[in-house]
Design a protein around this motif. Structure first.
Motif, PDB file in Angstrom:
ATOM      1  N   GLU A  95      -6.620   0.311   4.782  1.00 59.70           N
ATOM      2  CA  GLU A  95      -6.869   1.257   5.845  1.00 59.70           C
ATOM      3  C   GLU A  95      -5.307   1.851   6.392  1.00 59.70           C
ATOM      4  OE1 GLU A  95      -7.985  -0.014   9.967  1.00 59.70           O
ATOM      5  OE2 GLU A  95     -10.250  -0.277   9.077  1.00 59.70           O
ATOM      6  N   ASN A  96      -4.294   0.881   5.912  1.00 61.86           N
ATOM      7  CA  ASN A  96      -2.906   1.450   6.219  1.00 61.86           C
ATOM      8  C   ASN A  96      -2.254   0.721   5.512  1.00 61.86           C
ATOM      9  OD1 ASN A  96      -1.808  -0.520   8.025  1.00 61.86           O
ATOM     10  ND2 ASN A  96      -3.413   0.636   9.312  1.00 61.86           N
ATOM     11  N   SER A  97      -0.622   0.746   4.948  1.00 60.87           N
ATOM     12  CA  SER A  97       0.474   0.165   4.277  1.00 60.87           C
ATOM     13  C   SER A  97       0.648  -1.349   4.794  1.00 60.87           C
ATOM     14  CB  SER A  97       1.501   1.107   4.258  1.00 60.87           C
ATOM     15  OG  SER A  97       1.905   0.737   5.542  1.00 60.87           O
ATOM     16  N   ALA A  98       0.108  -1.590   6.262  1.00 64.55           N
ATOM     17  CA  ALA A  98       0.608  -2.625   6.617  1.00 64.55           C
ATOM     18  C   ALA A  98      -0.534  -3.218   7.111  1.00 64.55           C
ATOM     19  CB  ALA A  98       1.559  -2.323   8.304  1.00 64.55           C
ATOM     20  N   CYS A  99      -1.642  -2.947   6.808  1.00 64.76           N
ATOM     21  CA  CYS A  99      -3.222  -3.589   7.374  1.00 64.76           C
ATOM     22  C   CYS A  99      -3.867  -3.990   5.665  1.00 64.76           C
ATOM     23  CB  CYS A  99      -3.899  -2.826   8.197  1.00 64.76           C
ATOM     24  SG  CYS A  99      -5.561  -3.511   8.709  1.00 64.76           S
ATOM     25  N   PRO A 100      -3.635  -5.237   5.561  1.00 66.31           N
ATOM     26  CA  PRO A 100      -4.707  -5.968   4.765  1.00 66.31           C
ATOM     27  C   PRO A 100      -6.160  -5.085   3.990  1.00 66.31           C
ATOM     28  CG  PRO A 100      -4.330  -7.046   6.084  1.00 66.31           C
ATOM     29  CD  PRO A 100      -3.965  -6.170   6.582  1.00 66.31           C
ATOM     30  N   ARG A 101      -6.749  -4.713   5.344  1.00 64.22           N
ATOM     31  CA  ARG A 101      -8.384  -4.728   5.699  1.00 64.22           C
ATOM     32  C   ARG A 101      -9.030  -3.713   4.356  1.00 64.22           C
ATOM     33  NH1 ARG A 101     -12.753  -2.791  10.638  1.00 64.22           N
ATOM     34  NH2 ARG A 101     -13.900  -3.986   9.360  1.00 64.22           N
ATOM     35  N   TYR A 102      -9.428  -4.144   3.656  1.00 62.79           N
ATOM     36  CA  TYR A 102      -9.987  -3.373   2.531  1.00 62.79           C
ATOM     37  C   TYR A 102     -11.610  -2.148   2.941  1.00 62.79           C
ATOM     38  CZ  TYR A 102      -6.210  -5.115   0.101  1.00 62.79           C
ATOM     39  OH  TYR A 102      -5.211  -5.174  -0.469  1.00 62.79           O
TER      40      TYR A 102
END
Length: 263
Positions: A95-102
């Motif tokens: 989702e973004n560089s800080a969020c580990p949600r794939y």
């Protein structure tokens, strides 16, 4: 580097190939073959995201592979009720560089009754292990012969409208898409003459061949904020060996101010 080969039981073998700085090659023991992939399934391989890759077929056999840990995860069928969905294009991103949600994005052409020959889109979240329908692009159709590319929470692919070539951008957080016209200054009219790459952490496009009438290769970078393209690199190809000028060429990476070109 990840390697693939067909095994004798119609499985797909996956292995690691490590290349050190001095050129030494180390091959790890291969994983167990992925039996679900038959020789004639026509499997495709997504571009990686943080080392994760997706192996899939038009029959909706989808495997998520982590070569670093040698783990593999079989994903549920997006359409367990059946229905024809071919061709297809799947990519994985964060989702973004800080969020580990794939998430995985799946574009496909639907031939269901009442939806014949239309582009559709589904999204799979790894944390919930579920697929869901999202709004497809309204002004263009996806081009399926080039992989999806992930950059900073957005999945990119080529698309086409009735009038011109486009770049489709799908935001993994909002799960919405927008399209950008590809600059006509690049001088091509068909996607088989175009290549998309990430160079210097920026989405770039360029011609895949050497133009005998113009030996300057221009690499165009997308400015998302301005919704426009600008020339990032201009490379004089006249100094390259003759064999480079007779085949497809592809800038594959940048190191400092140098562009690495492969054919």
């Amino acid at each position: 580097m990840v390697t693939f080969k067909e095994e004798k039981w119609n499985g797909l073998g996956v292995g690691n190939l490590l290349v050190s700085a001095n050129g030494t090659v180390h091959a790890s023991p291969p994983y167990l073959p992925i039996r679900a992939f038959g020789r004639f399934d026509g499997y495709k391989i997504s571009n990686p995201c943080d080392g994760l890759i997706c192996l899939y077929t038009f029959t909706r056999i989808i495997n998520l592979v982590n070569p670093a840990t040698t783990s593999r995860r079989r994903l549920p069928d997006p359409r367990p009720d059946g229905g024809v969905s071919h061709p297809i294009l799947i990519g994985i991103g964060r989702e973004n560089s800080a969020c580990p949600r794939y998430k995985l994005v799946w574009f496909f052409e639907s031939y269901d009754k009442g939806m014949c020959n239309t582009t559709r889109c589904m999204v799979f979240a790894l944390d919930s292990n579920t697929w869901r329908n999202v709004d497809p692009p309204h002004d263009c159709r996806v081009h399926y012969d080039h992989p999806l590319i992930h950059l900073e929470g957005v999945m990119y692919c080529f698309a086409h409208s009735r009038w011109d070539l486009k770049l489709l951008a799908f935001d993994l957080h909002t799960e919405t898409s927008q399209s950008f016209s590809i600059t006509p200054d690049i001088g091509v009219s068909y996607f088989d003459k175009l290549i998309m790459r990430l160079l210097n952490h920026r989405l770039c496009i360029f011609k895949s061949f050497v133009d005998k009438d113009d030996l300057v290769l221009k690499i165009w970078g997308l400015d998302m904020n301005k919704r426009s393209w600008e020339v990032m690199y201009s490379i004089d190809l006249s100094c390259l060996p003759p064999e480079f000028k007779e085949s497809r060429i592809s800038p594959i990476e940048t190191i400092h101010n140098y562009v690495i070109i492969s054919n």
